[in-house]
Scaffold this motif. Structure first.
Motif, mmCIF file in Angstrom:
data_model
loop_
_atom_site.group_PDB
_atom_site.id
_atom_site.type_symbol
_atom_site.label_atom_id
_atom_site.label_comp_id
_atom_site.label_asym_id
_atom_site.label_seq_id
_atom_site.Cartn_x
_atom_site.Cartn_y
_atom_site.Cartn_z
ATOM 1 N N ALA A 106 -14.889 106.443 96.666
ATOM 2 C CA ALA A 106 -14.505 106.115 95.286
ATOM 3 C C ALA A 106 -14.481 107.288 94.303
ATOM 4 C CB ALA A 106 -15.395 105.005 94.765
ATOM 5 N N PRO A 107 -15.533 108.128 94.255
ATOM 6 C CA PRO A 107 -15.489 109.182 93.217
ATOM 7 C C PRO A 107 -14.248 110.060 93.337
ATOM 8 C CG PRO A 107 -17.543 109.309 94.495
ATOM 9 C CD PRO A 107 -16.741 108.192 95.060
ATOM 10 N N LEU A 108 -13.942 110.449 94.565
ATOM 11 C CA LEU A 108 -12.791 111.325 94.748
ATOM 12 C C LEU A 108 -11.490 110.588 94.455
ATOM 13 C CD1 LEU A 108 -11.817 114.081 95.626
ATOM 14 C CD2 LEU A 108 -11.503 113.166 97.893
ATOM 15 N N LEU A 109 -11.432 109.355 94.939
ATOM 16 C CA LEU A 109 -10.206 108.587 94.746
ATOM 17 C C LEU A 109 -9.929 108.436 93.254
ATOM 18 C CD1 LEU A 109 -8.065 107.107 96.348
ATOM 19 C CD2 LEU A 109 -9.346 105.023 96.007
ATOM 20 N N LEU A 110 -10.980 108.149 92.526
ATOM 21 C CA LEU A 110 -10.850 107.971 91.093
ATOM 22 C C LEU A 110 -10.388 109.268 90.445
ATOM 23 C CD1 LEU A 110 -11.652 105.278 89.789
ATOM 24 C CD2 LEU A 110 -13.546 106.511 88.726
ATOM 25 N N PHE A 111 -11.022 110.337 90.876
ATOM 26 C CA PHE A 111 -10.696 111.658 90.330
ATOM 27 C C PHE A 111 -9.233 112.004 90.583
ATOM 28 C CE2 PHE A 111 -11.155 116.426 91.084
ATOM 29 C CZ PHE A 111 -11.049 116.729 89.741
ATOM 30 N N VAL A 112 -8.793 111.807 91.817
ATOM 31 C CA VAL A 112 -7.410 112.162 92.149
ATOM 32 C C VAL A 112 -6.427 111.233 91.441
ATOM 33 C CG1 VAL A 112 -5.731 112.351 94.024
ATOM 34 C CG2 VAL A 112 -8.037 113.200 94.340
ATOM 35 N N MET A 113 -6.762 109.947 91.405
ATOM 36 C CA MET A 113 -5.866 109.010 90.727
ATOM 37 C C MET A 113 -5.688 109.398 89.265
ATOM 38 S SD MET A 113 -4.696 106.545 92.579
ATOM 39 C CE MET A 113 -4.385 105.042 91.704
ATOM 40 N N LEU A 114 -6.833 109.674 88.649
ATOM 41 C CA LEU A 114 -6.832 109.908 87.217
ATOM 42 C C LEU A 114 -6.205 111.246 86.866
ATOM 43 C CD1 LEU A 114 -8.281 107.863 85.339
ATOM 44 C CD2 LEU A 114 -9.850 109.721 84.828
ATOM 45 N N SER A 115 -6.561 112.265 87.617
ATOM 46 C CA SER A 115 -6.149 113.597 87.184
ATOM 47 C C SER A 115 -4.908 114.081 87.917
ATOM 48 C CB SER A 115 -7.282 114.592 87.375
ATOM 49 O OG SER A 115 -7.535 114.760 88.740
ATOM 50 N N PHE A 116 -4.446 113.310 88.873
ATOM 51 C CA PHE A 116 -3.242 113.774 89.569
ATOM 52 C C PHE A 116 -2.153 112.717 89.627
ATOM 53 C CE2 PHE A 116 -0.560 115.027 93.087
ATOM 54 C CZ PHE A 116 -0.338 116.346 92.772
ATOM 55 N N MET A 149 -1.759 109.806 88.143
ATOM 56 C CA MET A 149 -1.258 109.308 86.862
ATOM 57 C C MET A 149 -0.417 110.347 86.111
ATOM 58 S SD MET A 149 -4.170 106.723 85.503
ATOM 59 C CE MET A 149 -4.324 107.643 83.993
ATOM 60 N N PRO A 150 -0.913 111.567 85.980
ATOM 61 C CA PRO A 150 -0.077 112.573 85.302
ATOM 62 C C PRO A 150 1.267 112.778 85.988
ATOM 63 C CG PRO A 150 -2.286 113.437 85.625
ATOM 64 C CD PRO A 150 -2.258 112.106 86.266
ATOM 65 N N ILE A 151 1.261 112.778 87.328
ATOM 66 C CA ILE A 151 2.521 112.990 88.037
ATOM 67 C C ILE A 151 3.455 111.812 87.780
ATOM 68 C CG2 ILE A 151 3.601 113.343 90.297
ATOM 69 C CD1 ILE A 151 1.802 115.623 89.376
ATOM 70 N N GLY A 152 2.860 110.610 87.826
ATOM 71 C CA GLY A 152 3.661 109.423 87.551
ATOM 72 C C GLY A 152 4.277 109.497 86.163
ATOM 73 N N ASP A 153 3.469 109.933 85.225
ATOM 74 C CA ASP A 153 3.916 110.076 83.853
ATOM 75 C C ASP A 153 5.081 111.065 83.768
ATOM 76 O OD1 ASP A 153 3.557 109.427 81.175
ATOM 77 O OD2 ASP A 153 2.580 111.362 80.812
ATOM 78 N N MET A 154 4.933 112.152 84.494
ATOM 79 C CA MET A 154 5.978 113.193 84.508
ATOM 80 C C MET A 154 7.261 112.619 85.111
ATOM 81 S SD MET A 154 6.605 116.332 83.839
ATOM 82 C CE MET A 154 8.257 116.999 83.995
ATOM 83 N N LEU A 155 7.099 111.933 86.241
ATOM 84 C CA LEU A 155 8.286 111.432 86.933
ATOM 85 C C LEU A 155 8.965 110.324 86.130
ATOM 86 C CD1 LEU A 155 7.072 111.458 90.627
ATOM 87 C CD2 LEU A 155 8.384 113.174 89.398
ATOM 88 N N PHE A 156 8.186 109.665 85.288
ATOM 89 C CA PHE A 156 8.751 108.606 84.462
ATOM 90 C C PHE A 156 9.821 109.145 83.518
ATOM 91 C CE2 PHE A 156 8.387 105.825 80.661
ATOM 92 C CZ PHE A 156 8.921 104.695 81.241
ATOM 93 N N ARG A 157 9.699 110.429 83.188
ATOM 94 C CA ARG A 157 10.708 111.026 82.328
ATOM 95 C C ARG A 157 12.108 110.976 82.927
ATOM 96 N NH1 ARG A 157 8.481 114.819 78.504
ATOM 97 N NH2 ARG A 157 6.255 114.608 78.581
ATOM 98 N N SER A 158 12.191 110.737 84.225
ATOM 99 C CA SER A 158 13.510 110.719 84.860
ATOM 100 C C SER A 158 14.311 109.488 84.447
ATOM 101 C CB SER A 158 13.359 110.756 86.376
ATOM 102 O OG SER A 158 12.591 109.662 86.804
ATOM 103 N N VAL A 159 13.664 108.464 83.935
ATOM 104 C CA VAL A 159 14.428 107.299 83.490
ATOM 105 C C VAL A 159 14.327 107.089 81.981
ATOM 106 C CG1 VAL A 159 14.422 106.025 85.648
ATOM 107 C CG2 VAL A 159 12.499 105.801 84.097
ATOM 108 N N GLU A 160 13.365 107.729 81.375
ATOM 109 C CA GLU A 160 13.119 107.508 79.956
ATOM 110 C C GLU A 160 14.200 108.182 79.122
ATOM 111 O OE1 GLU A 160 9.879 108.745 76.875
ATOM 112 O OE2 GLU A 160 11.970 109.270 77.062
ATOM 113 N N ASN A 161 14.723 107.462 78.161
ATOM 114 C CA ASN A 161 15.851 107.997 77.398
ATOM 115 C C ASN A 161 15.834 107.456 75.978
ATOM 116 O OD1 ASN A 161 18.296 109.422 77.102
ATOM 117 N ND2 ASN A 161 19.443 107.520 77.335
ATOM 118 N N GLN A 162 14.633 107.350 75.394
ATOM 119 C CA GLN A 162 14.573 106.741 74.075
ATOM 120 C C GLN A 162 15.034 107.666 72.970
ATOM 121 O OE1 GLN A 162 10.688 105.668 74.793
ATOM 122 N NE2 GLN A 162 11.092 103.505 75.110
ATOM 123 N N ILE A 163 15.252 108.927 73.327
ATOM 124 C CA ILE A 163 15.576 109.908 72.296
ATOM 125 C C ILE A 163 16.820 109.527 71.505
ATOM 126 C CG2 ILE A 163 16.724 111.362 74.019
ATOM 127 C CD1 ILE A 163 15.886 113.761 72.279
#
Lengths: 294, 367, 552
Positions: free
Chosen positions: C38-48, C50-64
C-alpha cells in the motif's frame, strides 16, 4: 568453456572466431568511454582530438578541465546536489520498493498484475511526458508546503526533486527484488518463525541477507537513475537544485567545455570502484548462502 | 549612489505603492540566462558587483532556451521560481502578449543616462515591447573555415547557397527565423521587400524552395555551442551563429575561422520580469534590473563579450577585452565596417507569424 | 464413514470450521501483503499516475475557445457552417466584445496559437486583430466627446451604469461576469466589487451593462485600480452606441438620462461589426476562418488525436492533412522501424556476449561483466557526446578508416545526423539492457542438456539450435521488450546525433512541449505512444512474465 584437445579444425576456427567477435563487441561497448578519457585532458576547449594530442605532444594535454571542475562553483554545487538528491531518492525507492516487492511476492495478492503495471509504469512512460505531468503536480505540492506549512523554498525544492526521482527509481527496485524473491525458499522464514522469531526479526535476520543482492542492485539502478537523470529535474527542480546531469546538459548546449568529459572520467572511476564493491558484496553473499564462490 | 537609492524609492512608490520597502526584499534571486560565455559576461559585469553592493546571492539558471515554455508552465501552476529572465526580443514579445511578463515603465524603473537623458530616449527604438528591457545587440551571422574555402573566401550571404563554389556542409539554425529571410534575399527578392513577400503563402513556399536546394548539405543546430564546435571540428565549411560565439572561437580559441558579416541580422537580448512574483521579489527584481541596465554596466558587459550595449550612452564607454586586451569596438556587430550590409530584423512580423511559420518549417524539415 | 460425518464441517483446532479458518488466514495474508504494497502503491498513484493522467487529459481538453470567446461561440453555434454565407452580425458583435476583453487580459494570443495548430495563419490573425480592436472604439469615443466631454471620464460611466440611488443592483450579472473572467483568466478575481449595475440599466442597455461590469471587475479586482479614475475601455463606446440605437430612453430618469438622450439624438452610427472586422483583416470575412473556429469550439475535442495521426477536422468530416503537413505517421512508422532495428542489433550483439558471460567461470565472467556495466553507469549525455566525437565526418571512426585506407579522405562516411547515427548510438546505450536479462536466463540453463544432446549424436549447431537456443528465448524476450520500450521513449540521444532524419516521435513530443507549446498535441502523441507501450508490456507479461526480468 575451454577448448577440448579433441576439437576438430572447424571447432577450433569457430572457437577463435567467436572470441574475436566477442572482443569486437566489447570494444564497441567500451570505446566511447575510452574516447572520453583522453579528450578530458585536451588542452583546447573542444571535443576534438587536436594534432598535438595525436602526436602525444605534452603541449596538447592539460588538467585544466579537471581544475575547472574542482574550482568552478556551479560544478561543485551541482555535484553536491547530486550527492544529496541521489542517495536520499535511492533510500526512499529501496525502502518502499522492497516492502512492496515482498508484499507482491506473497501468494494470493489480489490485482497483482494491475498493481505491478502501476508500479512499473514510471519506467515505461516517455520521460518528457512524465516530466511535464510531474511539474504541475509538484508545483502544487510545493506551493502547499511553502504557503501553508511555511517551509523553506530551498528545502521544498529538494523534496520535490527527491520525490520525483524516487518514483523513477522504483520500477528498478521492484523488478530486481521480485526477481530475487522468486528464488527465495519460503521454508526458511517458516523455520525461523517456528523457532520463535517474530516477523521483524525473521525479516532482518533471515530474509534480508538473502535478498540483499537484489536490493543492492535495485538500489544501484535507482541511484544511477537519479544520478543520470536530466529531463525530469529540468522541469521539477529549480536552479538551486541543479544536479550534475543538468549542469552537463546546459554545458553541452551552451558552452564548449570538455569539463563535461573530465566529470565523466571522474564518474567512470567512481563507477569502477562501485562495481568492484558490488562484486565483492556479491561474493560475500554467495559465501553466506553456501554457494560455491565460483 | 544616492540618486539610485532615491530613484529606487520612487520606483517602489510608483510601482508597488506601499507594498514593499527595500529592506523586505529577499536576499536571494534566480536569474535565468543562456549559459556559457554569455552568462560569464553578465556575471562579471552585473551579478558580482550587484552582490557586492547588496549582499544578495544570485543563482544562475541557464534555461533561457526553454524560457517561454517554462514560464507558461510556471504561470499555470502558480509557482514562479524565476526572478529575472534573459530572452531574445521575439520571445519577449510573445511573453508580453501572453501576459507572462510584467510591463515596465522605462522612465521610472530604469536609470537615466549619466547626462540625464531619459531611459526611453537612451534605448530609442530598441524598446520593442512594453515588458522588455534590452541589454545588448547581437547579430546572427556566418563564420567559415579559412582553410576549407580555397583562395576565394565567401563574401556574400548568397555564397551560403552556392554549393558549387563552396561545397561541403553548412550549419543553420533549426528554426525559420533568419533562414527564411536569407533564402528570399538570395532568391532575388529585394531586401526591403523580404517581409512583404514572406507574409504570403507563395513567399513562404519560395523561401522553403530555396532552402531545399541546400537541404541535404545542412546540419541543423539548436544550441549556441553547436556551430562553433562544428567549425572547430571542420565538420562544416560555414555556419550561422551568434557573433559573440564566433568572436570567442576566433580570438580566444585561435581557430582558423573568419567571419562573414554580410547580411548579418541584428537581434536583441534583454531582461523580462515574470508576472506573478510576490511584491517583495518583484521589488528585488526591479532593483536588480535598474542596476544592471544602467549606462556603465551595459558598457562593462562589452568588455567580456563582443555584443553591443543597447544604450546609446554606453557606446563611447566600450573599451578593451578584459582578458585579451584587444579593442572590442571593431568586433561589435554595430561597427561601421561590419555593418556595411545589415538586415533589419522585423520583430513585429515574427511575433505575428512565428506560429504560422514554425509549423510550416518543422513540417518541411521532417519531410 | 457415516453420512452425517461427511456432511459435518471439518473443524480446526479452535473449533471453528476449517474452511472459515482457512479463509480467515488467507484474508490475513492478503491484508498483510496489501499493507506492504500500500505505501508504495499510494505514493506512485499519487505522485505519478495522477499527474500523468492529468497531463494526458490535455489531449482532449479544449475549453480555451469557449472560455476566451464565450458569447461568440454561443452565437456561432447557431450558424450553419456548411452554408456559403458569413456568420450573421450577432456573431461579429459578440466576437468584438469577447475579443476586447480577452485582449485586455492578454488571452487572445493564446487562443490564436491554439487555433493555429489547426489552421496556419490564425495566430497572426488574432495577434494583429488584437492590436486593431481599439481603433473602432476610438472613433466612437471621439463622437461621444463631441456630445459631452464628460464621457471621457470613468466617473461619468460609473454613475450612469450604477443607476439611481437605491436602485436594485443586478447581482446576477456581476456574478456571471465574474465567472466568465475567472474562466478566461484562469484565476478567480478576488475581493468585493464595490460597484454593481442597476437592474434598470442592464435592462435598458444590456450590452453596455455587461461589458461595463467586466470592465469594472478587471479594473478594480484584477488591476487594482480606482474604477472612477480609470479611462473606460474603448469597446464600451461601441457597446453604448450599439445599445442606444435600439434603446427606448423615453421613460428613463436615472442618473445621466439626459446625457444618454443627447447621445441618442446626436445621430451616432450603429456599429457594423462585420465591417469593423473586415477592415481589420480580410481573413475575418473569409468563411474558412469561421468554420475553423466553429469546429474547434467544443470543450472536449478529438482534434489533437486526429492531428496526431495526420488528420484534421473539417466541416465535411474528418480528412487527411494536406500533403505537406503529414509528418507524424511517418514519424511513428520511423520510430517503430528504428526501435526494431535497434532491438535486433542489440540481440545480435548481446547474444554472444551473454553466452560468453554465462559460460565462463564466474570470476572471469564478473570481470567482463564490468565492461558491460561500465557504459551503463556512464552518463547518457557523455556517451552520446562521445558518439558524436566518434561518428562525425572528421571523427575518430572516419579517421581510422581513412588511415587504414578503407575510405578515401574526400569520401568520408556520413555516420551522424541521420538514422545511422541514432541506431549506432542507441544500440550502444541500450545493449546492457539486452545483455543483462539474457545473461540471467542463460545462467539457469543446465549445460548437461547440451552435453546430452551432443552425446546423442547432435552436431554443435543442432545441439545449440534445438536444445540451447529454445531455452534462452525468455532472455531474448525480456531483453527485447526492455530495449524496445526504452528506445521508443528516448529523445535526448536522437536529438543530438539524429539530425532531421534520425529523430523519434518523442523528439516531436519534446518539441511540442518546449517550443511550439502545443501541449494538447504532445499529450495526444504521448497517449498514443503510451498505449503502444502498454500493449507491448501486456504482451510481454503474457509471454514472459514481468517477474522474469532480471537486471544483473
Amino acid at each position: 568453456m575451454s577448448l577440448p584437445i579433441y576439437a576438430t579444425f572447424g571447432q577450433r576456427v569457430w572457437y577463435y572466431a567467436f572470441r574475436v567477435i566477442c572482443a569486437i563487441i566489447f570494444i564497441f561497448l567500451i570505446t566511447p568511454i575510452l574516447v572520453v578519457i583522453p579528450l578530458s585532458f585536451n588542452a583546447e576547449n573542444f571535443f576534438t582530438f587536436t594534432p598535438e594530442m595525436l602526436r602525444l605532444d605534452p603541449e596538447g594535454y592539460s588538467l585544466k578541465h579537471y581544475q575547472d571542475f574542482f574550482t568552478n562553483a556551479e560544478w561543485q554545487r551541482s555535484f553536491k546536489n547530486s550527492l544529496i538528491i541521489a542517495p536520499i531518492a535511492t533510500v526512499i525507492a529501496v525502502t518502499l520498493g522492497t516492502l512492496a516487492a515482498i508484499g507482491l511476492s506473497q501468494s494470493h495478492v489480489p490485482f497483482r498484475r494491475a498493481i505491478m503495471a502501476i508500479l512499473i509504469s514510471p519506467m515505461i512512460v516517455p520521460l518528457i511526458i512524465s516530466a511535464t505531468g510531474m511539474f504541475f503536480f509538484y508545483s502544487k505540492i510545493g506551493n502547499f508546503m511553502e504557503g501553508t506549512m511555511g517551509l523553506d523554498k530551498n528545502f521544498v525544492g529538494y523534496v520535490k526533486v527527491i520525490l520525483a526521482h524516487s518514483v523513477l527509481g522504483i520500477p528498478f527496485v521492484i523488478i530486481t527484488v521480485t526477481a530475487t524473491l522468486v528464488g527465495f525458499d519460503r521454508s526458511l522464514t517458516r523455520a525461523a518463525a517456528s523457532m520463535g522469531a517474530n516477523p521483524v526479526t525473521t525479516f532482518f535476520k533471515v530474509q534480508m541477507p538473502l535478498i540483499l543482492p537484489g536490493v543492492i542492485s535495485g538500489g544501484l539502478f535507482a541511484f544511477i537513475t537519479s544520478f543520470d537523470e536530466v529531463v525530469v529535474v529540468l522541469f521539477v527542480g529549480s536552479a538551486s537544485q541543479k544536479t550534475l546531469p543538468w549542469q552537463m546538459f546546459t554545458g553541452l548546449r551552451e558552452q564548449i567545455s570538455p569539463t563535461i568529459l573530465a566529470v565523466a572520467t571522474i564518474l567512470v572511476v567512481i563507477s569502477i570502484l562501485l562495481l568492484t564493491m558490488v562484486e565483492l558484496l556479491r561474493r560475500r553473499s554467495e559465501r553466506l548462502r553456501g554457494l560455491s564462490p565460483g | 549612489m544616492k540618486l539610485r537609492k532615491s530613484l529606487m524609492a520612487t520606483t517602489a512608490l510608483t510601482v508597488a505603492a506601499g507594498m514593499a520597502v527595500a529592506q523586505d526584499m529577499p536576499m536571494e534571486m534566480t536569474i535565468v540566462s543562456w549559459g556559457g560565455a554569455y552568462t560569464k559576461s553578465q556575471q562579471n559585469a552585473y551579478h558580482t558587483p550587484y552582490s557586492e553592493m547588496t549582499g544578495v546571492t544570485i543563482i544562475n539558471d541557464d534555461s533561457s532556451a526553454e524560457a517561454v515554455a517554462k514560464l507558461r508552465a510556471m504561470n499555470e501552476a502558480g509557482n514562479i521560481t524565476w526572478d529575472v529572465v534573459d530572452v531574445v526580443a521575439a520571445d519577449a514579445i510573445r511573453l508580453c502578449d501572453e501576459g507572462l511578463a510584467m510591463e515596465i515603465d522605462f522612465d521610472t524603473m530604469l536609470a537615466p543616462a549619466p547626462d540625464g537623458t531619459s531611459a526611453t530616449e537612451d534605448f530609442g527604438d530598441l524598446l520593442v515591447a512594453d515588458c522588455y528591457i534590452p541589454q545588448i545587440v547581437y547579430s546572427t551571422t556566418f563564420g567559415y573555415r579559412t582553410d576549407m574555402v580555397g583562395d576565394t573566401p565567401p563574401t556574400k550571404i548568397c555564397d551560403v547557397f552556392d554549393l558549387k563554389a563552396f561545397p561541403g556542409k553548412r550549419s543553420l539554425e533549426k528554426r525559420p527565423i533568419n533562414n527564411m529571410e536569407w533564402a528570399l534575399m538570395c532568391d532575388g527578392v529585394a531586401k526591403e521587400d523580404v517581409y512583404d513577400v514572406l507574409a504570403t503563402e507563395e513567399g513562404q513556399d519560395q523561401a522553403l524552395a530555396k532552402l531545399d536546394t541546400i537541404k541535404d548539405e545542412v546540419i541543423w543546430w539548436s544550441a549556441g555551442a553547436d556551430t562553433p564546435q562544428l567549425l572547430a571540428d571542420g565538420e562544416v565549411v560555414m555556419g550561422s551563429t551568434y557573433n559573440g560565439r564566433l568572436f570567442s572561437l576566433i580570438e580566444e580559441q585561435d581557430q582558423p575561422v573568419a567571419m562573414l558579416w554580410d547580411a548579418q541580422v541584428f537581434d536583441l537580448d534583454g531582461w523580462i520580469i515574470p508576472t506573478g512574483l510576490s511584491p517583495e521579489r518583484q521589488a528585488r527584481a526591479l532593483d536588480y534590473v535598474m542596476f544592471a541596465t544602467d549606462t556603465q554596466r551595459l558598457a562593462d558587459q562589452a568588455k567580456w563579450i563582443s555584443y553591443g550595449p543597447a544604450r546609446k550612452s554606453s557606446a563611447p564607454l566600450v573599451g578593451q577585452h578584459a582578458e585579451l586586451g584587444i579593442e572590442m569596438a571593431p568586433h561589435m556587430p554595430t561597427d561601421p565596417a561590419n555593418a556595411a550590409n545589415t538586415f533589419l530584423y522585423n520583430y513585429e512580423f515574427w511575433a505575428d507569424y512565428r506560429d504560422d511559420m514554425d509549423a510550416k518549417f518543422q513540417a518541411w524539415l521532417s519531410q | 464413514m457415516s453420512d452425517t460425518a461427511s456432511k459435518a464441517p471439518v473443524l480446526a483446532a479452535d473449533g471453528t470450521p476449517l474452511k472459515r479458518s482457512l479463509n480467515r488466514a488467507l484474508r490475513v495474508q492478503k491484508m498483510r501483503a496489501l499493507a506492504l504494497i500500500a505505501p508504495l502503491l499510494l505514493f506512485v498513484m499519487l505522485s505519478f499516475i495522477m499527474p500523468i493522467g492529468d497531463m494526458l487529459f490535455r489531449s482532449v481538453e479544449n475549453q480555451i475557445v469557449e472560455n476566451t470567446l464565450p458569447n461568440a461561440t454561443q452565437e456561432l453555434a447557431k450558424w450553419d457552417g456548411s452554408s456559403e454565407d458569413l456568420p450573421p452580425e450577432p456573431v461579429f458583435r459578440a466576437l468584438y466584445h469577447d475579443m476586447f476583453l480577452a485582449a485586455e487580459l492578454k488571452r487572445h494570443t493564446r487562443l490564436g496559437s491554439r487555433l493555429n495548430y489547426e489552421s496556419t495563419g490564425m495566430s497572426s490573425l488574432f495577434r494583429q486583430s488584437g492590436r486593431k480592436l481599439d481603433d473602432a472604439g476610438k472613433d466612437y469615443r471621439k463622437l461621444f466627446l463631441v456630445v459631452d466631454e464628460a464621457w471621457g471620464d470613468g466617473a461619468t460611466w460609473q454613475s450612469v451604469m450604477g443607476g439611481a440611488e437605491g436602485a436594485t443592483p443586478d447581482a446576477a450579472l456581476v456574478k456571471a461576469q465574474k465567472s466568465q473572467i475567472y474562466r478566461l483568466d484562469g484565476e478567480a478575481p478576488r475581493g468585493q466589487l464595490d460597484f454593481a449595475p442597476s437592474q434598470d440599466v442592464s435592462a435598458l442597455l444590456p450590452l453596455t451593462a455587461r461589458e461595463y461590469t467586466a470592465f469594472a471587475i478587471v479594473t478594480s479586482l484584477i488591476k487594482k485600480d480606482d474604477l472612477a479614475a480609470t479611462k473606460p475601455f474603448e469597446s464600451l463606446f461601441v457597446a453604448l452606441a450599439d445599445d442606444l440605437s435600439t434603446a427606448d430612453l423615453s421613460g428613463y430618469d436615472g442618473p445621466g438620462a439626459d446625457n444618454l438622450r443627447a447621445l441618442q439624438a446626436s445621430g451616432l452610427p450603429t456599429p457594423n461589426y462585420t465591417e469593423i472586422f473586415g477592415e481589420m483583416d480580410k481573413d475575418w470575412v473569409n468563411i474558412e476562418t469561421w468554420r475553423t473556429i466553429q469546429i474547434h469550439a467544443e470543450p472536449y475535442t478529438s482534434g489533437y488525436f486526429l492531428n496526431a495521426v495526420d488528420m484534421q477536422k473539417t466541416p465535411t468530416g474528418v480528412e487527411m492533412q494536406p500533403e505537406d503537413r503529414q509528418v507524424l505517421i511517418t514519424l511513428f512508422v520511423r520510430t517503430m522501424i528504428m526501435s526494431l532495428t535497434i532491438m535486433f542489433s542489440c540481440i545480435l550483439l548481446g547474444y554472444p556476449i551473454a553466452w560468453l558471460l554465462a559460460n565462463l567461470p564466474m570470476r572471469q565472467a564478473n570481470v567482463l561483466m564490468i565492461l558491460v556495466l561500465l557504459p551503463f553507469w556512464t552518463s547518457l549525455l557523455v556517451r552520446t557526446s562521445a558518439w558524436k566525437v566518434m561518428l562525425q565526418q572528421q571523427g575518430v571512426i572516419n579517421d581510422v578508416l581513412v588511415w587504414i585506407g578503407l575510405v578515401a579522405d574526400d569520401n568520408r562516411l556520413i555516420l551522424i545526423n541521420n538514422e545511422t547515427g541514432t541506431i549506432i548510438a542507441m544500440t550502444h546505450i541500450l545493449l546492457p539492457f539486452m545483455i543483462l536479462p539474457m545473461y540471467s536466463v542463460m545462467q539457469t540453463i543446465n549445460p548437461t542438456y547440451l552435453r546430452a544432446a551432443k552425446s546423442l549424436g547432435a552436431t554443435n549447431w543442432t545441439a545449440f539450435w534445438r536444445v540451447y537456443f529454445p531455452q534462452s528465448i525468455p532472455g531474448i524476450g525480456a531483453g527485447s521488450i526492455l530495449v524496445f520500450i526504452l528506445s521508443i521513449g528516448y529523445y535526448i540521444t536522437p536529438e543530438i546525433v539524429g539530425g532531421t532524419k534520425g529523430v523519434f516521435i518523442s523528439n516531436r513530443i519534446a518539441y511540442h512541449i518546449s517550443s511550439s507549446l502545443n501541449w494538447g498535441l504532445a499529450a495526444a502523441l504521448g497517449t498514443i505512444l503510451l498505449v503502444a507501450v502498454l500493449i507491448l508490456y501486456w504482451a510481454y507479461d503474457k509471454i514472459v512474465g514481468i517477474d522474469n526480468v532480471k537486471l544483473g
